[in-house]
Write a protein that holds these residues in place. Structure first.
Motif: not given
Length: 276
Positions: A213-217
């Motif tokens: 769903n969202t970018y995670t480092p």
């Protein structure tokens, strides 16, 4: 049979990802085996890819998805020994260009569609924008990857040769490429030498490249895990093992590390792509 394929797939997954590899499960099939066993083939035995096999490989390429059915891909089959020799020189003296049974140059090609549009009285203003060039390169890459999988399914090995872009203007001249075309890379296809120690190369874990769903480092531990696995691989191959120093930094640290590719924008302009 399925159990045997599952075992092979699991071995391939383990080489690709290490101890945190996904489980092959019940989805095992020969297509996945071809995809997961991919490795770079730089040493080839004398062999002939038949014309029928080559036509099937290119048919697989043409069966890839293509933006709006524009079919931006052209392929130059290099079977003239003198042209092969020159391409090898332009690619930094890579021997595999000469040794492979087949050498292809993949071209992002707007030329025929532009000619067709003009012949029917249409303007081509939109082709000056970056997305048009990008769309053609995406098309070529989808097609070339299909060709690679097809070749590997027939028992051959492949190597993409991006080093042709080091001397891209000379490649354009050598192949007599028209305006509105751009050579993206070469591809060597041949029978891999079984004595070549190259193996399935480790990749980042899926916990690094997959996001929900969202970018995670990525975590430091996940990156460290990959560096440990890739450096071990290179050490076992008797190659310089510091991936960051010898490969990543070697490609991005300075513009000179691009080996001539820093001028590609000019080549795009010369070939008709304004990249607005």
């Amino acid at each position: 049979m399925t159990e045997t394929i599952t075992n092979v797939l699991q071995q391939q997954l383990d080489k690709r990802y290490g101890p945190d590899a996904p489980v092959a499960g019940d989805a095992a099939n020969p297509t996945l085996e071809v995809l997961l066993r991919h490795r770079t083939a730089r040493n080839y035995l004398p062999a002939t890819v038949s014309e029928t096999e080559l036509q099937l490989i290119i048919a697989a390429a043409q069966s890839a998805s293509t933006s709006a059915n524009f079919q931006f891909t052209s392929v130059v089959v290099i079977d003239d020994p003198e042209v092969r020799t020159r391409l090898s020189e332009l690619a930094g003296g890579q021997r595999l260009v000469l040794d492979a049974s087949v050498f292809l140059v993949w071209i992002a090609d707007w030329s025929r569609n532009i000619e067709l549009a003009r012949a029917n009285g249409h303007t081509i203003e939109a082709t000056s924008y970056l997305d048009s060039a990008l769309s053609s390169i995406i098309d070529v890459t989808l097609s070339a990857q299909n060709a690679a999988i097809a070749a590997e399914s027939l028992g051959y090995g492949i190597t993409f040769v991006g080093a042709l872009r080091n001397n891209i203007d000379a490649v354009i001249d050598l192949l007599h490429l028209p305006e509105w075309t751009f050579p993206v890379y070469g591809m060597a296809i041949g029978l891999p030498d079984p004595t070549d120690p190259a193996d399935i190369k480790p990749r980042y874990g899926q916990n690094v490249v997959v996001h929900r769903n969202t970018y995670t480092p990525p975590t430091e531990a996940a990156v460290t895990d990959y560096l440990t696995r890739i450096n071990t691989y290179y050490r076992e191959q008797e190659l310089p093992e510091d991936w960051v120093k010898n490969r990543l930094a070697g490609r991005i640290s300075t513009k000179e590390s691009l080996h001539g590719r820093q001028h590609i924008r000019t080549t795009f302009h010369n070939q008709g792509f304004d990249l607005k």
